[in-house]
Design a protein around this motif. Sequence first.
Motif, PDB file in Angstrom:
ATOM      1  N   GLY A  34       0.803  -1.219   0.000  1.00  0.00           N
ATOM      2  CA  GLY A  34       0.000   0.000   0.000  1.00  0.00           C
ATOM      3  C   GLY A  34       0.832   1.264   0.000  1.00  0.00           C
ATOM      4  O   GLY A  34       0.380   2.322   0.412  1.00  0.00           O
ATOM      5  N   ILE A  35       2.073   1.169  -0.473  1.00  0.00           N
ATOM      6  CA  ILE A  35       2.990   2.313  -0.507  1.00  0.00           C
ATOM      7  C   ILE A  35       2.870   3.023  -1.853  1.00  0.00           C
ATOM      8  O   ILE A  35       2.881   2.385  -2.906  1.00  0.00           O
ATOM      9  CB  ILE A  35       4.455   1.866  -0.306  1.00  0.00           C
ATOM     10  N   THR A  36       2.759   4.343  -1.811  1.00  0.00           N
ATOM     11  CA  THR A  36       2.812   5.170  -3.016  1.00  0.00           C
ATOM     12  C   THR A  36       3.858   6.253  -2.797  1.00  0.00           C
ATOM     13  O   THR A  36       4.304   6.478  -1.674  1.00  0.00           O
ATOM     14  CB  THR A  36       1.440   5.833  -3.306  1.00  0.00           C
ATOM     15  N   GLN A  48      12.977  11.347  -2.054  1.00  0.00           N
ATOM     16  CA  GLN A  48      11.818  10.480  -2.201  1.00  0.00           C
ATOM     17  C   GLN A  48      10.785  10.750  -1.126  1.00  0.00           C
ATOM     18  O   GLN A  48      11.117  10.892   0.047  1.00  0.00           O
ATOM     19  CB  GLN A  48      12.241   9.013  -2.136  1.00  0.00           C
ATOM     20  N   ALA A  49       9.523  10.811  -1.570  1.00  0.00           N
ATOM     21  CA  ALA A  49       8.381  10.867  -0.666  1.00  0.00           C
ATOM     22  C   ALA A  49       7.681   9.525  -0.751  1.00  0.00           C
ATOM     23  O   ALA A  49       7.432   9.016  -1.850  1.00  0.00           O
ATOM     24  CB  ALA A  49       7.419  11.980  -1.077  1.00  0.00           C
ATOM     25  N   ILE A  50       7.404   8.938   0.409  1.00  0.00           N
ATOM     26  CA  ILE A  50       6.653   7.692   0.449  1.00  0.00           C
ATOM     27  C   ILE A  50       5.459   7.872   1.368  1.00  0.00           C
ATOM     28  O   ILE A  50       5.549   8.528   2.408  1.00  0.00           O
ATOM     29  CB  ILE A  50       7.522   6.486   0.867  1.00  0.00           C
ATOM     30  N   GLU A  51       4.330   7.329   0.947  1.00  0.00           N
ATOM     31  CA  GLU A  51       3.089   7.449   1.700  1.00  0.00           C
ATOM     32  C   GLU A  51       2.472   6.068   1.898  1.00  0.00           C
ATOM     33  O   GLU A  51       2.617   5.194   1.050  1.00  0.00           O
ATOM     34  CB  GLU A  51       2.077   8.323   0.949  1.00  0.00           C
ATOM     35  N   GLY A  88      -1.522   8.399  -6.893  1.00  0.00           N
ATOM     36  CA  GLY A  88      -1.631   7.870  -8.248  1.00  0.00           C
ATOM     37  C   GLY A  88      -0.376   7.188  -8.740  1.00  0.00           C
ATOM     38  O   GLY A  88      -0.326   6.711  -9.867  1.00  0.00           O
ATOM     39  N   TRP A  89       0.649   7.138  -7.905  1.00  0.00           N
ATOM     40  CA  TRP A  89       1.916   6.562  -8.338  1.00  0.00           C
ATOM     41  C   TRP A  89       2.331   5.436  -7.394  1.00  0.00           C
ATOM     42  O   TRP A  89       2.339   5.611  -6.179  1.00  0.00           O
ATOM     43  CB  TRP A  89       3.034   7.616  -8.320  1.00  0.00           C
ATOM     44  N   ARG A 139       3.829   7.016 -14.016  1.00  0.00           N
ATOM     45  CA  ARG A 139       2.596   6.821 -13.255  1.00  0.00           C
ATOM     46  C   ARG A 139       2.058   5.421 -13.498  1.00  0.00           C
ATOM     47  O   ARG A 139       1.989   4.966 -14.623  1.00  0.00           O
ATOM     48  CB  ARG A 139       1.568   7.870 -13.695  1.00  0.00           C
ATOM     49  N   VAL A 140       1.669   4.756 -12.429  1.00  0.00           N
ATOM     50  CA  VAL A 140       1.152   3.400 -12.552  1.00  0.00           C
ATOM     51  C   VAL A 140      -0.193   3.328 -11.858  1.00  0.00           C
ATOM     52  O   VAL A 140      -0.391   3.854 -10.817  1.00  0.00           O
ATOM     53  CB  VAL A 140       2.133   2.387 -11.930  1.00  0.00           C
TER      54      VAL A 140
END
Length: 140
Positions: A34-36, A48-51, A88-89, A139-140
Amino acid sequence: MLVRLLYCSRAVDTSTEAIESILTQARQHNPVSGITGILCYGGGIFLQAIEGGRMQVSDLFGHIQKDERHKDVALLHYEEILERRFGGWTMGQVNLSKLNHSILLKYSEKPELDPYAVSGKVSLALLEDLMATAAICGRV
């Protein structure tokens, strides 16, 4: 509980193959957790930003700190969030070599990526600007 973590690091191997390997691995493994997020790379530096969920983001950051492909890993910003900005990524990419340098100059003293020299909030604002100007690909 959603969180956003922003970090920077220096690439040990700056070859195109090594950078592509990191992106490929992120795109394969992050959706399961569930990481974007997004990854900027330029001049040997990752931003890098990770959410995602608190534990998933914490676990991933711990892995990155131990990853031999990264050195000088620095936590820039961490916060609980209401919603994802980079949802969205699975892992969007910004190629800074093809970027208008005025965007970088907007946030720093020189038109180069140096998250070690600015605050985490400034680096996050840069990422948001890159997203708004469609500078993010993959974008994936």
